[in-house]
Write a protein that holds these residues in place. Structure first.
Motif, PDB file in Angstrom:
ATOM      1  N   ASN A 116       0.453  -0.943  -0.194  1.00 26.55           N
ATOM      2  CA  ASN A 116      -0.305  -0.627  -0.138  1.00 26.55           C
ATOM      3  C   ASN A 116       0.683   1.127   0.063  1.00 26.55           C
ATOM      4  OD1 ASN A 116       0.878   0.084   2.705  1.00 26.55           O
ATOM      5  ND2 ASN A 116      -1.083   0.269   3.667  1.00 26.55           N
ATOM      6  N   ARG A 117       0.196   2.076   0.448  1.00 27.35           N
ATOM      7  CA  ARG A 117       0.453   4.154  -0.040  1.00 27.35           C
ATOM      8  C   ARG A 117       1.384   3.801   0.639  1.00 27.35           C
ATOM      9  NH1 ARG A 117      -3.274   8.357  -1.426  1.00 27.35           N
ATOM     10  NH2 ARG A 117      -3.764   6.551  -3.142  1.00 27.35           N
ATOM     11  N   ALA A 118       1.215   3.844   2.347  1.00 27.46           N
ATOM     12  CA  ALA A 118       1.813   3.754   3.261  1.00 27.46           C
ATOM     13  C   ALA A 118       3.319   3.044   3.543  1.00 27.46           C
ATOM     14  CB  ALA A 118       0.972   4.041   4.862  1.00 27.46           C
ATOM     15  N   ALA A 119       3.156   1.645   2.789  1.00 25.57           N
ATOM     16  CA  ALA A 119       4.437   0.392   3.264  1.00 25.57           C
ATOM     17  C   ALA A 119       5.740   1.086   1.485  1.00 25.57           C
ATOM     18  CB  ALA A 119       4.047  -0.798   2.200  1.00 25.57           C
ATOM     19  N   CYS A 120       5.008   2.108   0.511  1.00 24.55           N
ATOM     20  CA  CYS A 120       6.353   2.722  -0.059  1.00 24.55           C
ATOM     21  C   CYS A 120       6.286   3.913   0.209  1.00 24.55           C
ATOM     22  CB  CYS A 120       6.180   3.057  -1.568  1.00 24.55           C
ATOM     23  SG  CYS A 120       4.648   1.952  -2.101  1.00 24.55           S
ATOM     24  N   GLU A 121       5.370   4.969   1.283  1.00 25.11           N
ATOM     25  CA  GLU A 121       6.403   5.604   1.759  1.00 25.11           C
ATOM     26  C   GLU A 121       6.971   6.104   3.078  1.00 25.11           C
ATOM     27  OE1 GLU A 121       2.552   8.152   3.126  1.00 25.11           O
ATOM     28  OE2 GLU A 121       2.108   8.920   0.851  1.00 25.11           O
ATOM     29  N   TRP A 122       6.798   4.590   4.340  1.00 28.53           N
ATOM     30  CA  TRP A 122       8.295   4.531   4.594  1.00 28.53           C
ATOM     31  C   TRP A 122       9.173   3.956   3.640  1.00 28.53           C
ATOM     32  CZ3 TRP A 122       5.163   1.116   8.995  1.00 28.53           C
ATOM     33  CH2 TRP A 122       3.970   1.458   9.629  1.00 28.53           C
ATOM     34  N   LEU A 123       9.304   3.306   3.571  1.00 31.12           N
ATOM     35  CA  LEU A 123      10.279   3.070   2.805  1.00 31.12           C
ATOM     36  C   LEU A 123      11.130   3.351   1.933  1.00 31.12           C
ATOM     37  CD1 LEU A 123       9.471  -1.505   2.682  1.00 31.12           C
ATOM     38  CD2 LEU A 123      10.686   0.413   4.678  1.00 31.12           C
ATOM     39  N   GLY A 124      10.367   4.459   1.518  1.00 26.52           N
ATOM     40  CA  GLY A 124      11.053   5.456   0.227  1.00 26.52           C
ATOM     41  C   GLY A 124      10.955   4.888  -0.998  1.00 26.52           C
ATOM     42  N   TYR A 125      10.564   3.608  -1.501  1.00 29.96           N
ATOM     43  CA  TYR A 125      10.449   3.365  -2.683  1.00 29.96           C
ATOM     44  C   TYR A 125       8.942   3.602  -3.539  1.00 29.96           C
ATOM     45  CZ  TYR A 125      13.812   0.279  -1.500  1.00 29.96           C
ATOM     46  OH  TYR A 125      15.017  -0.379  -0.794  1.00 29.96           O
ATOM     47  N   HIS A 126       9.191   3.742  -4.748  1.00 30.29           N
ATOM     48  CA  HIS A 126       8.039   3.644  -5.796  1.00 30.29           C
ATOM     49  C   HIS A 126       7.666   2.557  -5.617  1.00 30.29           C
ATOM     50  CE1 HIS A 126       8.461   7.908  -7.609  1.00 30.29           C
ATOM     51  NE2 HIS A 126       9.868   7.221  -7.780  1.00 30.29           N
ATOM     52  N   ARG A 127       5.597   2.467  -5.763  1.00 32.04           N
ATOM     53  CA  ARG A 127       5.196   1.149  -5.763  1.00 32.04           C
ATOM     54  C   ARG A 127       5.843  -0.271  -7.026  1.00 32.04           C
ATOM     55  NH1 ARG A 127       0.775  -1.954  -8.151  1.00 32.04           N
ATOM     56  NH2 ARG A 127       0.186  -3.147  -6.900  1.00 32.04           N
ATOM     57  N   GLU A 128       5.979   0.524  -8.146  1.00 33.88           N
ATOM     58  CA  GLU A 128       6.822  -0.983  -9.193  1.00 33.88           C
ATOM     59  C   GLU A 128       8.105  -0.715  -7.798  1.00 33.88           C
ATOM     60  OE1 GLU A 128       5.891   2.018  -9.316  1.00 33.88           O
ATOM     61  OE2 GLU A 128       3.795   1.377 -10.632  1.00 33.88           O
ATOM     62  N   GLU A 129       8.794  -0.721  -7.395  1.00 31.51           N
ATOM     63  CA  GLU A 129      10.044  -0.487  -7.662  1.00 31.51           C
ATOM     64  C   GLU A 129      10.309  -1.658  -6.235  1.00 31.51           C
ATOM     65  OE1 GLU A 129      13.365   3.143  -7.457  1.00 31.51           O
ATOM     66  OE2 GLU A 129      11.174   3.615  -6.230  1.00 31.51           O
ATOM     67  N   LEU A 130       8.978  -1.387  -4.826  1.00 29.88           N
ATOM     68  CA  LEU A 130       9.093  -2.236  -4.242  1.00 29.88           C
ATOM     69  C   LEU A 130       8.812  -3.826  -3.918  1.00 29.88           C
ATOM     70  CD1 LEU A 130       9.027  -1.868  -0.691  1.00 29.88           C
ATOM     71  CD2 LEU A 130       6.922  -0.514  -1.185  1.00 29.88           C
ATOM     72  N   LEU A 131       7.434  -4.110  -6.048  1.00 28.43           N
ATOM     73  CA  LEU A 131       7.339  -4.873  -6.015  1.00 28.43           C
ATOM     74  C   LEU A 131       8.407  -6.077  -6.691  1.00 28.43           C
ATOM     75  CD1 LEU A 131       3.266  -4.393  -7.040  1.00 28.43           C
ATOM     76  CD2 LEU A 131       4.264  -4.650  -5.176  1.00 28.43           C
TER      77      LEU A 131
END
Length: 304
Positions: free
Chosen positions: A74-89
């Protein structure tokens, strides 16, 4: 005779009629279903992204050894870790947490079991660590075991816990005894020094004792309580009673503790054993008085 070409044309026309009629019926239904799916996805996304906690969805490895693939965040996970969603996945699940296991432990995420709960640290893009409490739930997605992990930031709670441990360590290593007394006059907290000073083996044995069990003079105990209620503080010497009934002298500093509304909620006091100091002072005073008496009894020069 039958008109074969005419019949073929009629059959073709009938076929197209059925196709068009079916399309006319199915098209609105299909569009309605598409709108329903789109609204469902929008609601799901709003719920998934609207939370303040970080959420991750993992596909489990075929052999059940752990998380094999991150399929949603989710958005909070991306904001916490500092990644775009595609990078995180695109990241391996093991790279998200500072220590294993992730995102669940043993049977904690077994199907039908209560949510698993454990603590770990999430690692951000710049290497910072976010202490989190992770709740996990296992379900099936497209026939594959899947784990939903919800991470809550517990940095403040962990810092508060560390601060309390530091405070307790400081209090328990202090040579001064510290005690907290409720408005009913009963002890609610005591450090180790206070317990030992009053002759108890540990602080737990002091909890619940009344002030009259600690101060030998009931009259002075009442005076201390009255002064605390009147001015909010008291300091002085008081005779104290140990567990075995023996007495000792204590120097006490006490103050009232107030709540946010300004009303008293308890009293806190520090105490040190001054028995030996007072004994030494009395011995010195007696010695000085004895010496002074001897001086005045000495013969004068004229009587030599």
């Amino acid at each position: 005779m039958y008109d074969v070409p005419g019949m073929g044309w009629m059959q073709t026309a009938k076929g197209w009629f059925y196709v068009l009629a079916t399309a006319a019926v199915l098209y609105p239904l299909t569009r309605r279903w598409e709108r329903h799916l789109r609204r469902s996805e929008e609601r799901y996304r709003a719920l998934f992204d609207g939370g303040s906690d970080a959420a991750f969805v993992f596909l489990e490895a075929a052999d059940g050894s752990g998380a094999a693939e991150l399929v949603e965040a989710n958005r909070a996970a991306c904001e916490w870790l500092g990644y775009h969603r595609e990078e995180l996945l695109a990241m391996a699940p093991a790279n998200l947490a500072a220590r294993a296991p992730w995102p669940y432990q043993g049977d904690a995420a077994s199907a039908g079991a209560p949510p698993g709960l454990f603590e770990t640290d999430l690692v951000t893009r710049d290497g910072r660590r976010i202490p989190v409490e992770v709740s996990t739930r296992r379900f099936t997605l497209d026939g594959r075991p899947t784990v939903l992990a919800i991470a809550r930031d517990i940095g403040e709670r962990r810092n508060a816990g560390q601060a309390l441990r530091v405070r307790d360590a400081a209090l328990n290593t202090s040579i001064a005894g510290m005690v907290s007394i409720g408005l009913d006059g009963a002890v609610t907290y005591a450090n180790q020094s206070f317990a030992r000073m009053w002759g108890y083996e540990n602080d737990a044995q002091v909890l619940g004792l009344g002030i009259d069990a600690l101060i030998a003079s009931a009259e002075q105990a009442s005076e201390i309580g009255a002064e605390l209620r009147r001015t909010g503080r008291w300091a002085g010497e008081a005779p104290a009673r140990r567990r075995d009934g023996t007495l000792f002298d204590a120097q006490v500093w006490a103050s009232m503790v107030y709540g946010d509304d300004g009303e008293p909620i308890s009293a806190a006091a520090w105490a040190i054993d001054i028995t030996e100091r007072l004994r030494a002072e009395r011995a010195l005073r007696d010695s000085e008085e004895s010496a002074a008496g001897c001086w005045w009894r000495m013969p004068t020069r004229s009587s030599w």
